[in-house]
Design a protein around this motif. Sequence first.
Motif, PDB file in Angstrom:
ATOM      1  N   UNK A 190     -44.326 -53.004 -36.274  1.00  0.00           N
ATOM      2  CA  UNK A 190     -43.480 -52.890 -35.080  1.00  0.00           C
ATOM      3  C   UNK A 190     -44.143 -52.014 -34.019  1.00  0.00           C
ATOM      4  N   UNK A 191     -44.817 -50.930 -34.441  1.00  0.00           N
ATOM      5  CA  UNK A 191     -45.521 -50.093 -33.474  1.00  0.00           C
ATOM      6  C   UNK A 191     -46.637 -50.847 -32.781  1.00  0.00           C
ATOM      7  N   UNK A 192     -47.382 -51.655 -33.538  1.00  0.00           N
ATOM      8  CA  UNK A 192     -48.472 -52.441 -32.964  1.00  0.00           C
ATOM      9  C   UNK A 192     -47.946 -53.501 -32.003  1.00  0.00           C
ATOM     10  N   UNK A 193     -46.864 -54.162 -32.378  1.00  0.00           N
ATOM     11  CA  UNK A 193     -46.286 -55.204 -31.520  1.00  0.00           C
ATOM     12  C   UNK A 193     -45.785 -54.599 -30.211  1.00  0.00           C
ATOM     13  N   UNK A 194     -45.102 -53.439 -30.302  1.00  0.00           N
ATOM     14  CA  UNK A 194     -44.622 -52.785 -29.080  1.00  0.00           C
ATOM     15  C   UNK A 194     -45.796 -52.372 -28.198  1.00  0.00           C
ATOM     16  N   UNK A 195     -46.881 -51.878 -28.818  1.00  0.00           N
ATOM     17  CA  UNK A 195     -48.063 -51.519 -28.032  1.00  0.00           C
ATOM     18  C   UNK A 195     -48.595 -52.719 -27.257  1.00  0.00           C
ATOM     19  N   UNK A 196     -48.696 -53.867 -27.925  1.00  0.00           N
ATOM     20  CA  UNK A 196     -49.251 -55.061 -27.280  1.00  0.00           C
ATOM     21  C   UNK A 196     -48.353 -55.601 -26.184  1.00  0.00           C
ATOM     22  N   UNK A 197     -47.082 -55.203 -26.203  1.00  0.00           N
ATOM     23  CA  UNK A 197     -46.157 -55.626 -25.146  1.00  0.00           C
ATOM     24  C   UNK A 197     -45.965 -54.542 -24.084  1.00  0.00           C
ATOM     25  N   UNK A 198     -46.746 -53.457 -24.192  1.00  0.00           N
ATOM     26  CA  UNK A 198     -46.700 -52.406 -23.182  1.00  0.00           C
ATOM     27  C   UNK A 198     -47.648 -52.758 -22.045  1.00  0.00           C
TER      28      UNK A 198
ATOM     29  N   UNK B 156     -49.151 -47.876 -20.256  1.00  0.00           N
ATOM     30  CA  UNK B 156     -49.816 -47.201 -21.365  1.00  0.00           C
ATOM     31  C   UNK B 156     -50.836 -46.195 -20.852  1.00  0.00           C
ATOM     32  N   UNK B 157     -51.551 -46.534 -19.776  1.00  0.00           N
ATOM     33  CA  UNK B 157     -52.529 -45.606 -19.216  1.00  0.00           C
ATOM     34  C   UNK B 157     -51.849 -44.300 -18.794  1.00  0.00           C
ATOM     35  N   UNK B 158     -50.653 -44.397 -18.204  1.00  0.00           N
ATOM     36  CA  UNK B 158     -49.923 -43.191 -17.807  1.00  0.00           C
ATOM     37  C   UNK B 158     -49.346 -42.451 -19.016  1.00  0.00           C
ATOM     38  N   UNK B 159     -49.193 -43.151 -20.132  1.00  0.00           N
ATOM     39  CA  UNK B 159     -48.729 -42.498 -21.353  1.00  0.00           C
ATOM     40  C   UNK B 159     -49.855 -41.793 -22.093  1.00  0.00           C
ATOM     41  N   UNK B 160     -51.103 -42.206 -21.852  1.00  0.00           N
ATOM     42  CA  UNK B 160     -52.247 -41.695 -22.615  1.00  0.00           C
ATOM     43  C   UNK B 160     -52.332 -40.166 -22.609  1.00  0.00           C
ATOM     44  N   UNK B 161     -52.280 -39.491 -21.437  1.00  0.00           N
ATOM     45  CA  UNK B 161     -52.396 -38.022 -21.491  1.00  0.00           C
ATOM     46  C   UNK B 161     -51.260 -37.376 -22.265  1.00  0.00           C
ATOM     47  N   UNK B 162     -50.055 -37.927 -22.158  1.00  0.00           N
ATOM     48  CA  UNK B 162     -48.926 -37.369 -22.907  1.00  0.00           C
ATOM     49  C   UNK B 162     -49.103 -37.590 -24.401  1.00  0.00           C
ATOM     50  N   UNK B 163     -49.583 -38.772 -24.786  1.00  0.00           N
ATOM     51  CA  UNK B 163     -49.830 -39.053 -26.196  1.00  0.00           C
ATOM     52  C   UNK B 163     -50.899 -38.118 -26.757  1.00  0.00           C
ATOM     53  N   UNK B 164     -51.972 -37.907 -25.995  1.00  0.00           N
ATOM     54  CA  UNK B 164     -53.027 -37.008 -26.440  1.00  0.00           C
ATOM     55  C   UNK B 164     -52.526 -35.569 -26.548  1.00  0.00           C
ATOM     56  N   UNK B 165     -51.712 -35.155 -25.574  1.00  0.00           N
ATOM     57  CA  UNK B 165     -51.190 -33.791 -25.591  1.00  0.00           C
ATOM     58  C   UNK B 165     -50.250 -33.572 -26.772  1.00  0.00           C
ATOM     59  N   UNK B 166     -49.324 -34.513 -26.979  1.00  0.00           N
ATOM     60  CA  UNK B 166     -48.391 -34.395 -28.100  1.00  0.00           C
ATOM     61  C   UNK B 166     -49.139 -34.402 -29.428  1.00  0.00           C
ATOM     62  N   UNK B 167     -50.114 -35.299 -29.559  1.00  0.00           N
ATOM     63  CA  UNK B 167     -50.902 -35.363 -30.788  1.00  0.00           C
ATOM     64  C   UNK B 167     -51.658 -34.055 -31.019  1.00  0.00           C
TER      65      UNK B 167
ATOM     66  N   UNK C  64     -44.109 -43.899 -39.023  1.00  0.00           N
ATOM     67  CA  UNK C  64     -45.041 -45.022 -39.217  1.00  0.00           C
ATOM     68  C   UNK C  64     -45.091 -45.914 -37.971  1.00  0.00           C
ATOM     69  N   UNK C  65     -43.974 -46.003 -37.254  1.00  0.00           N
ATOM     70  CA  UNK C  65     -43.979 -46.725 -35.968  1.00  0.00           C
ATOM     71  C   UNK C  65     -44.965 -46.051 -35.009  1.00  0.00           C
ATOM     72  N   UNK C  66     -44.908 -44.718 -34.952  1.00  0.00           N
ATOM     73  CA  UNK C  66     -45.817 -43.976 -34.086  1.00  0.00           C
ATOM     74  C   UNK C  66     -47.273 -44.205 -34.499  1.00  0.00           C
ATOM     75  N   UNK C  67     -47.528 -44.251 -35.811  1.00  0.00           N
ATOM     76  CA  UNK C  67     -48.887 -44.510 -36.288  1.00  0.00           C
ATOM     77  C   UNK C  67     -49.372 -45.872 -35.811  1.00  0.00           C
ATOM     78  N   UNK C  68     -48.513 -46.900 -35.914  1.00  0.00           N
ATOM     79  CA  UNK C  68     -48.887 -48.230 -35.457  1.00  0.00           C
ATOM     80  C   UNK C  68     -49.095 -48.298 -33.953  1.00  0.00           C
ATOM     81  N   UNK C  69     -48.372 -47.439 -33.215  1.00  0.00           N
ATOM     82  CA  UNK C  69     -48.462 -47.459 -31.746  1.00  0.00           C
ATOM     83  C   UNK C  69     -49.656 -46.653 -31.240  1.00  0.00           C
ATOM     84  N   UNK C  70     -49.829 -45.451 -31.784  1.00  0.00           N
ATOM     85  CA  UNK C  70     -50.939 -44.586 -31.338  1.00  0.00           C
ATOM     86  C   UNK C  70     -51.544 -43.841 -32.510  1.00  0.00           C
ATOM     87  N   UNK C  71     -50.762 -43.041 -33.212  1.00  0.00           N
ATOM     88  CA  UNK C  71     -51.140 -42.557 -34.527  1.00  0.00           C
ATOM     89  C   UNK C  71     -51.698 -41.169 -34.675  1.00  0.00           C
ATOM     90  N   UNK C  72     -52.425 -40.664 -33.688  1.00  0.00           N
ATOM     91  CA  UNK C  72     -53.101 -39.377 -33.868  1.00  0.00           C
ATOM     92  C   UNK C  72     -52.096 -38.255 -34.105  1.00  0.00           C
TER      93      UNK C  72
END
Length: 259
Positions: free
Chosen positions: A90-98, A103-114, A154-162
């Motif tokens: 489900x995380x991978x499918x949601x990523x592919x539909x983003x 997603x580019x604007x989410x990248x810094x937030x994902x990196x910071x949270x990780x 596990x959804x988060x892992x499928x979407x980004x994961x770090x």
Amino acid sequence: MISSFSSHWHYIWLVLASLVAGVMNAMAGGGSFISFPAMLAMGVAPVQANATNTVALWPGQLTSVAALREDLRRDLLPSVCAASVLGGVSGAVVLLHTRQITFLHMVPWLLLVASLLFGISGSVSRWLRRRSETPHIQKAPAVIPLFFVLLPVCFYIGYFGAGAGFLIMTALALFGVEEMHALNSMKVLAACLSNFCAVVTFVFRGAVIWHYCLISMMLAAVGGYVGAQYARKINADVLRTIVVITGCLMAAYFFWKVG
């Protein structure tokens, strides 16, 4: 000539970043903080860069599962595997539909949270280790509640994961898993299986840029082998600090770039 130099520099950066990512993953984790930005630097669209990076780094997780298979808790496998499969897909499918720009604007937030998750993982690991050394009455975890707690991780892992590994360990500990080796092996299994489901989804949907993926995969494998030789010789807190600083610097760069 300038364009040619830039192209060669990006390839050199991808090779070095993949090698360093393999070393980091073997020694402390957090290799995606280096390899994912390197994939973006090759001009790969953000969603495809994340998918390609996930596929490239996954084989290293598989070897870790093989090494830790004796420590797996058989009674937890149904909950962990079900949450990993459903969450990873489900995380991978949601990523592919983003949308790419989203997603580019989410990248810094994902990196910071990780990075922050990775930063506090040391304290949590020490708590888990103290907990495992204290005698407790072992109880069988409630498998259905455990499934629902692990599912968003596990959804988060499928979407980004770090940075998600210690969340799995914490959830298992809160449900009564005390032994440190069992916690670590189940963490590796959940991350590996979630990412495997994401990998299959990405490959099936044609989201992987294979010529970059294979370069990164081979160099990460070499780095993983090298890192494994020195993993026990370097202070874990120093490694964790390096990973967190790297992640925060990458997050700051992308905040500047997309801002």
